[in-house]
Write an enzyme that holds these catalytic residues in place. Structure first.
Site, PDB file in Angstrom:
ATOM      1  N   GLY A 192       2.931   1.848  10.950  1.00 44.43           N
ATOM      2  CA  GLY A 192       3.628   3.141  10.720  1.00 44.43           C
ATOM      3  C   GLY A 192       4.092   3.892  12.110  1.00 44.43           C
ATOM      4  O   GLY A 192       5.020   4.340  11.989  1.00 44.43           O
TER       5      GLY A 192
ATOM      6  N   ASN B 279       1.256  -1.563   0.336  1.00 41.09           N
ATOM      7  CA  ASN B 279       0.170  -0.006   0.222  1.00 41.09           C
ATOM      8  C   ASN B 279       1.014   1.726   0.164  1.00 41.09           C
ATOM      9  O   ASN B 279       1.192   1.462   1.120  1.00 41.09           O
ATOM     10  CB  ASN B 279      -0.900   0.130   1.098  1.00 41.09           C
ATOM     11  CG  ASN B 279      -1.691   1.577   1.577  1.00 41.09           C
ATOM     12  OD1 ASN B 279      -2.406   1.754   0.416  1.00 41.09           O
ATOM     13  ND2 ASN B 279      -1.844   1.199   2.470  1.00 41.09           N
TER      14      ASN B 279
ATOM     15  N   SER C  61       3.255  -2.019  10.409  1.00 42.45           N
ATOM     16  CA  SER C  61       5.038  -2.639  10.543  1.00 42.45           C
ATOM     17  C   SER C  61       5.775  -3.983  10.278  1.00 42.45           C
ATOM     18  O   SER C  61       6.163  -4.022  10.900  1.00 42.45           O
ATOM     19  CB  SER C  61       5.259  -1.890  11.710  1.00 42.45           C
ATOM     20  OG  SER C  61       4.849  -0.298  12.340  1.00 42.45           O
TER      21      SER C  61
ATOM     22  N   GLU D   6      -6.762   4.943   7.471  1.00 39.65           N
ATOM     23  CA  GLU D   6      -6.317   6.535   7.841  1.00 39.65           C
ATOM     24  C   GLU D   6      -7.931   6.878   6.908  1.00 39.65           C
ATOM     25  O   GLU D   6      -8.448   8.030   7.123  1.00 39.65           O
ATOM     26  CB  GLU D   6      -5.472   6.715   6.684  1.00 39.65           C
ATOM     27  CG  GLU D   6      -4.002   5.946   7.299  1.00 39.65           C
ATOM     28  CD  GLU D   6      -3.707   5.529   6.509  1.00 39.65           C
ATOM     29  OE1 GLU D   6      -3.274   5.916   5.390  1.00 39.65           O
ATOM     30  OE2 GLU D   6      -2.051   4.817   7.749  1.00 39.65           O
TER      31      GLU D   6
ATOM     32  N   GLU E 173      -5.501  -4.836  10.126  1.00 41.20           N
ATOM     33  CA  GLU E 173      -4.408  -4.106  10.488  1.00 41.20           C
ATOM     34  C   GLU E 173      -4.806  -2.996  12.240  1.00 41.20           C
ATOM     35  O   GLU E 173      -5.247  -2.756  11.942  1.00 41.20           O
ATOM     36  CB  GLU E 173      -4.385  -3.031   9.647  1.00 41.20           C
ATOM     37  CG  GLU E 173      -4.212  -3.545   8.062  1.00 41.20           C
ATOM     38  CD  GLU E 173      -3.647  -2.315   7.470  1.00 41.20           C
ATOM     39  OE1 GLU E 173      -2.524  -2.599   7.213  1.00 41.20           O
ATOM     40  OE2 GLU E 173      -3.928  -1.582   7.174  1.00 41.20           O
TER      41      GLU E 173
ATOM     42  N   LYS F  76       0.055   4.410  -0.154  1.00 42.09           N
ATOM     43  CA  LYS F  76      -0.446   5.185   0.310  1.00 42.09           C
ATOM     44  C   LYS F  76      -0.191   7.000  -0.670  1.00 42.09           C
ATOM     45  O   LYS F  76      -0.158   6.410  -1.763  1.00 42.09           O
ATOM     46  CB  LYS F  76      -0.358   5.375   2.129  1.00 42.09           C
ATOM     47  CG  LYS F  76      -0.216   4.327   2.563  1.00 42.09           C
ATOM     48  CD  LYS F  76       0.196   4.385   4.110  1.00 42.09           C
ATOM     49  CE  LYS F  76      -0.307   3.676   5.098  1.00 42.09           C
ATOM     50  NZ  LYS F  76      -0.341   3.841   6.192  1.00 42.09           N
TER      51      LYS F  76
ATOM     52  N   HIS G 226      -9.502   0.944   4.477  1.00 38.42           N
ATOM     53  CA  HIS G 226      -8.767   1.565   5.238  1.00 38.42           C
ATOM     54  C   HIS G 226      -8.464   2.277   6.794  1.00 38.42           C
ATOM     55  O   HIS G 226      -9.187   3.091   6.773  1.00 38.42           O
ATOM     56  CB  HIS G 226      -6.994   1.959   4.587  1.00 38.42           C
ATOM     57  CG  HIS G 226      -6.087   2.175   5.615  1.00 38.42           C
ATOM     58  ND1 HIS G 226      -5.031   2.812   6.103  1.00 38.42           N
ATOM     59  CD2 HIS G 226      -4.574   1.071   4.988  1.00 38.42           C
ATOM     60  CE1 HIS G 226      -4.644   2.965   6.377  1.00 38.42           C
ATOM     61  NE2 HIS G 226      -3.893   2.083   5.909  1.00 38.42           N
TER      62      HIS G 226
HETATM   63  P1  PGA Z   1       3.144   0.404   8.012  1.00 37.37           P
HETATM   64  O1  PGA Z   1       1.187   0.378   7.409  1.00 37.37           O
HETATM   65  O2  PGA Z   1       3.003  -1.508   7.108  1.00 37.37           O
HETATM   66  O3  PGA Z   1       3.238   1.417   7.506  1.00 37.37           O
HETATM   67  O4  PGA Z   1       2.751   0.147   9.246  1.00 37.37           O
HETATM   68  C1  PGA Z   1       0.750  -0.935   7.000  1.00 37.37           C
HETATM   69  C2  PGA Z   1      -0.634  -0.106   6.474  1.00 37.37           C
HETATM   70  O5  PGA Z   1      -1.213   1.100   6.947  1.00 37.37           O
HETATM   71  O6  PGA Z   1      -1.852  -0.914   5.390  1.00 37.37           O
END
Ligand code: PGA
Length: 254
Positions: A176, A12, A216, A100, A170, A14, A98
């Site tokens: 992140g 992803n 992560s 976010e 997730e 983003k 997601h």
């Molecule tokens: P990350 O993000 O691997 O940077 O923690 C995962 C995601 O948001 O899909």
């Protein structure tokens, strides 16, 4: 490692990478991953890079995903992108709900289920994200949150559609942040999600559905996470932006 379900590892990206940067990353991934057959590998660039990336991966084992889409099939929805428009670029997967988007765009489970139905209507496979926040984890509410999100965001799907849907677990506190769920935490949540799908649909569907872990994921923790019986892949954010780390996550998972 013999798994019951084929692993699916998706990057992803983003809101990162212009077209030139996207093509650089794709060139590197194609070179590094040309031999891989054991894993379904998906890249999810921003909308603006889908067209060029789609041309570059035509002759490869990489598949294309988008990060969002509209629940509507077309019309007066300024700024939105319809599922059918994604299909023009050979997009196969679409990330929906997601955390976010749940947080910043206030996407609800009801909206996510409408998007999932719209995706299936044109044979796009949704990757539906669920997961608890830190406050919910600390309040002992993980299972309650997952039950609500799964029930709501998968509402109205047929068994057949559910079988073609990917779930991404997730935990929001792991995205992140460099904090990863322990393998026990991840396996526990995945097994619980599978039991919810069995109740809402049936056992056969639940056995078929692939559940990715996200939050992560790095080359160093991929092998252990992927070795869990109910972890069927990963949704990778930060580590998907570099050839080395994304390729190593995939190679370490096989
Ligand atoms: P990350 O993000 O691997 O940077 O923690 C995962 C995601 O948001 O899909």
């Amino acid at each position: 490692m013999e798994k019951e379900r084929k692993l699916i590892i998706a990057g992803n990206w983003k809101m990162n990478k212009n077209v030139a940067e996207a093509l650089d990353l794709i060139q590197g991934l194609k070179r590094e991953l040309v031999q891989v057959k054991e894993v379904d590998m998906v890249v999810c660039p921003p909308f603006t890079a889908l067209s060029e990336v789609s041309k570059q991966i035509l002759d490869s084992n990489l598949r294309l995903g988008a990060q969002n889409m509209s629940e509507h099939s077309g019309g007066a929805y300024t700024g939105e992108v319809a599922a059918m428009m994604l299909k023009e670029f050979s997009v196969r997967y679409v990330i929906l709900g997601h955390s976010e988007r749940r947080q910043y765009q206030k996407e609800s489970d009801e909206l996510i289920s409408k998007k999932a139905l719209a995706a299936h209507a044109v044979e796009l496979k949704p990757i539906i994200c669920v997961g608890e926040t830190l406050a919910e984890l600390e309040g002992g509410k993980t299972e309650q949150v997952l039950a609500t999100q799964i029930r709501g965001s998968l509402a109205g799907l047929t068994k057949e559609q559910m079988g073609e849907t990917v779930i991404a677990y997730e935990p929001v506190w792991a995205i992140g942040t460099g904090k990863t769920a322990s393998t026990e935490q991840a396996q526990g949540a995945h097994a619980y999600i599978r039991s919810l799908i069995a109740k809402q649909f049936d056992d056969t569907v639940a056995r078929r559905v692939r559940i990715q872990y996200g939050g992560s994921v790095k080359p160093a923790n991929a092998r252990e996470l992927m070795s869990q019986p109910d972890v069927d892949g990963a949704l990778v954010g930060g580590a998907a932006l570099e050839v080395r780390s994304f390729a190593d996550i995939i190679k370490n998972s096989i």
